[in-house]
Scaffold this active site. Sequence first.
Site, mmCIF file in Angstrom:
data_model
loop_
_atom_site.group_PDB
_atom_site.id
_atom_site.type_symbol
_atom_site.label_atom_id
_atom_site.label_comp_id
_atom_site.label_asym_id
_atom_site.label_seq_id
_atom_site.Cartn_x
_atom_site.Cartn_y
_atom_site.Cartn_z
ATOM 1 C CB THR A 70 -159.128 4.133 61.379
ATOM 2 O OG1 THR A 70 -159.579 2.797 61.609
ATOM 3 C CG2 THR A 70 -160.327 5.072 61.402
ATOM 4 C CB SER A 198 -152.374 -0.468 60.169
ATOM 5 O OG SER A 198 -152.383 -0.418 61.574
ATOM 6 C CG HIS A 200 -151.873 -2.427 65.170
ATOM 7 N ND1 HIS A 200 -152.782 -3.362 65.596
ATOM 8 C CD2 HIS A 200 -152.588 -1.489 64.512
ATOM 9 C CE1 HIS A 200 -154.003 -2.997 65.222
ATOM 10 N NE2 HIS A 200 -153.917 -1.878 64.564
ATOM 11 C CB CYS A 322 -163.188 -1.917 63.708
ATOM 12 S SG CYS A 322 -161.434 -1.521 63.596
#
Length: 383
Positions: A70, A198, A200, A322
């Site tokens: 993000t 990202s 993860h 999200c």
Amino acid sequence: MLYFDHSASTPPYEEVIETMVQVMRKHYANPSSLHAGGLEAAGLIGRSRALIADQLGTTKGSWLFTSGGTESNNLAIKGVAKQYRSRGNHIITTGIEHASIHEAMKQLESEGYRVTYLPVSSSGHVNVEDVRAALTKETILVSIMHVNNEIGTIQPIEEIGQLLKDYPKTLFHVDAVQSLGKIPLDPDSWGIDLVSGSAHKLRGPRGVGFLYVREGVKLTPLSSGGSHELGFRSGTENVPAIVASAKALRMSVEGSLQRNIRMKQLSQQLRTFIESKPELKLNGTEPLASHIIHFSYPGMKPEVIVHMLEQNGIIASTKSACSSKENKPSRVLLALGASEMHAAGGIRISLGDEHEDRHIEELSLALTRIIGQLKPLERGSNY
């Protein structure tokens, strides 16, 4: 429990956990400090940066570390928009981007920027000619994701990058959160200026994002307070998580070929099952990432199906993690032309390294039981 929610987050490699613990114990000094401990910590960050560049074959820019996908998306989009406002105020994106991009675009619109949201086909893909047609002299940025986080469609990033090479004043950003370390991506050859990732999502720790910035590209920082991360992002770096994230990416890249072969087989196995059930509708068509399978049960609330799957020992999700708590139809499926009923009933299955044929069989049996339980409720139901 069978975990089929790898697109939301992945279990970290054991080696990654061990690396993070070891670095945390030994290298706790601030990497901005000038003493030996600080220099050692800074060296670890530098080597992690170089490792990622080597694994992904990037030589024309640098990789920054952020707090996640993000932040990487926001820094890329807002950083470019503010830095190059003198060139123009027009940005091109699609209607199926991740919320971190979609909402960032909405914010920029409120600040006077003009954003074009390109449509996608019913298969879930953007047309390169639509990108060409949308370009103007005022276009400073094109931001298009590589793999859609909800339905898994692969966008024609290489072709768009080749197109944009004829527009040197227009920068190209790619959200690769769902593809980095999983499917081929060549930022340098494809003409990509900025790439988000990202940790993860590829079996690394939470709290670390990647952002590739091509040499010569400038960004206006989102935060002030220091000259960390090559001057693009202030804040003391999380050295243990960064080192562990670089290791996770290396392990993901090294195992990607065999993983893709296996996941393609598992994905096809599950798709064949879904196609055999008239109650279920697959979403998106090829080209697709093999680790994401998305389907709908029109007329049924997806959270009901998710809870029923959990009762059968299976973890899945509705859409992007999200956005999964939003009680509204999928923005992505609506963009594909799906009805509100169809768009409101989506389920995402995302595969990981641990999955085998027998796990797909267990999932298929569970879905068969669930359909049998829900079938009588289809007509006139409040579901």
